[in-house]
Scaffold this motif. Sequence first.
Motif, short mmCIF file in Angstrom:
data_model
loop_
_atom_site.label_atom_id
_atom_site.label_comp_id
_atom_site.label_asym_id
_atom_site.label_seq_id
_atom_site.Cartn_x
_atom_site.Cartn_y
_atom_site.Cartn_z
N ASP A 1 -6.76 7.35 -0.45
CA ASP A 1 -6.62 5.29 -0.92
C ASP A 1 -7.84 5.28 -1.83
O ASP A 1 -8.76 5.81 -2.20
CB ASP A 1 -7.18 4.33 0.29
CG ASP A 1 -5.82 4.46 0.96
OD1 ASP A 1 -4.86 5.32 0.91
OD2 ASP A 1 -5.92 3.74 2.39
N HIS B 1 0.59 -1.20 0.15
CA HIS B 1 0.82 -0.24 -0.21
C HIS B 1 0.44 1.25 -0.03
O HIS B 1 0.26 2.24 -0.47
CB HIS B 1 -0.85 -0.30 1.30
CG HIS B 1 -1.57 1.32 0.97
ND1 HIS B 1 -3.17 1.54 0.53
CD2 HIS B 1 -1.43 2.22 2.06
CE1 HIS B 1 -3.30 2.19 0.58
NE2 HIS B 1 -3.18 2.95 1.80
N HIS C 1 1.20 5.58 -2.49
CA HIS C 1 1.16 5.66 -1.94
C HIS C 1 2.93 6.56 -2.90
O HIS C 1 2.68 7.92 -3.96
CB HIS C 1 1.07 6.38 -0.39
CG HIS C 1 -0.09 5.82 0.43
ND1 HIS C 1 -1.48 7.56 -0.20
CD2 HIS C 1 -0.94 5.40 0.88
CE1 HIS C 1 -2.41 6.54 0.41
NE2 HIS C 1 -1.80 5.91 1.01
N MET D 1 -3.54 4.01 -7.79
CA MET D 1 -2.25 3.93 -7.61
C MET D 1 -1.10 2.60 -7.16
O MET D 1 0.05 2.32 -7.27
CB MET D 1 -1.92 4.82 -5.99
CG MET D 1 -2.68 4.21 -4.74
SD MET D 1 -2.77 5.78 -3.85
CE MET D 1 -2.71 3.96 -2.05
N SER E 1 0.02 9.61 5.80
CA SER E 1 -1.27 9.36 5.09
C SER E 1 -1.60 8.89 7.11
O SER E 1 -1.36 9.57 8.02
CB SER E 1 -1.23 7.81 4.89
OG SER E 1 -0.76 6.48 5.55
ZN ZN Z 1 -3.46 4.75 2.18
#
Ligand code: ZN
Length: 339
Positions: A305, A123, A127, A309, A144
């Motif tokens: 989110d 994840h 980003h 990405m 985040s």
């Molecule tokens: Zn995130």
Amino acid sequence: MKDTSVKILAIETSCDETAGAILIGKLKTKKPDFKILSSVVNSQIEIHKKTGGVIPEVAARAHVKNIVPVVSQTLKKAKLKLSDINLIAVTAGPGLVVSLVIGVEFAKTLALSTGKKMIPTNHMEGHLYSGNTASFPALSLIVSGGHTMLVLMKDLFHYKVIGSTVDDAAGEAFDKVAKLLGLPYPGGPAISKIASGVKTEIEFPRPMLNQNNFNFSFSGLKTSVRNFIKDNPKVKKNEIASAFQEAVVDVLVKKTLKAVAKYKVKSVSLSGGVAANKMLREELTKACKSAKVSFSVPPFEMCTDNAQMIAIASYIKLLSGYKPVAFNKVCADPSWEIK
Ligand code: ZN
Ligand code: KG4
């Protein structure tokens, strides 16, 4: 983009957004050359507002309900069928395990039933690659709800985390301080809304600003705000919000610029949910301008989110030589940290 191109379907369910995206990208290229064909995000913000934060069980239930419609819509928007897709990418971590597992197991089922290979993706790499880094060495500030980190990128494929938070993440601090002020979840947008244009004399501490490292700490700042509210019950919320926002932005910008100088980077990128913060975007833009380094930040909808990405990070992994794996090699890993 036919013979040497790949179509990736990416799925993201690490926290409270159920998201899908499809990317088409060239394979025989050194520089990324791709297009996003569709991106769908189903946000659970309205659900979590009622409890003032994400309750994992509640998030998981919403993912269960949304995963099939979101992926179907993602294919429909791109005017593609599942059989047109070459690879299935999914966020495997970090995140809430009950949320992750829904996207991961759903993606694995798609891969099992169609014989397609998979790309399990981090994840935070999502980003990291949501920003469009122009020149290297580059520095990336990821802020985040779960993470705050400074990442030094030697080139597109090689990076090193040079600093991170020792306690709360920047977004988490926004969410917790918002709660103290009686503002709704998520705290970031709520705080920046009431703080907008508000001048204040209040000065909260700038944690770890003068330490000789690139780590952050926001838990003490949150405690200072809590004590301040207790001791000064008559001070207006928007002033406290403004002073808190100033302290967070100040630390983030100054530490980033310290790293810019130390590592002589040519560009800076900002990403993650807190990158949607207007003041942070403006202050970092100004600071980078005076330091004569280029600065980039994704559009607002790419900061929080999304699966776009994850598709991009998976595509960059492919370009760096990553070999996609069979479904039975993929497993949700809630504490998968990048280094
Ligand atoms: Zn995130
Ligand atoms: O990246 P993200 O969507 O989810 C995680 O991976 O954590 O980030 C969510 C975080 C939340 O803590 C939220 O309060 C924060 O991003 N956020 C903001 C703003 N918009 C979202 N923080 C400050 N200012 C904003 N405008």
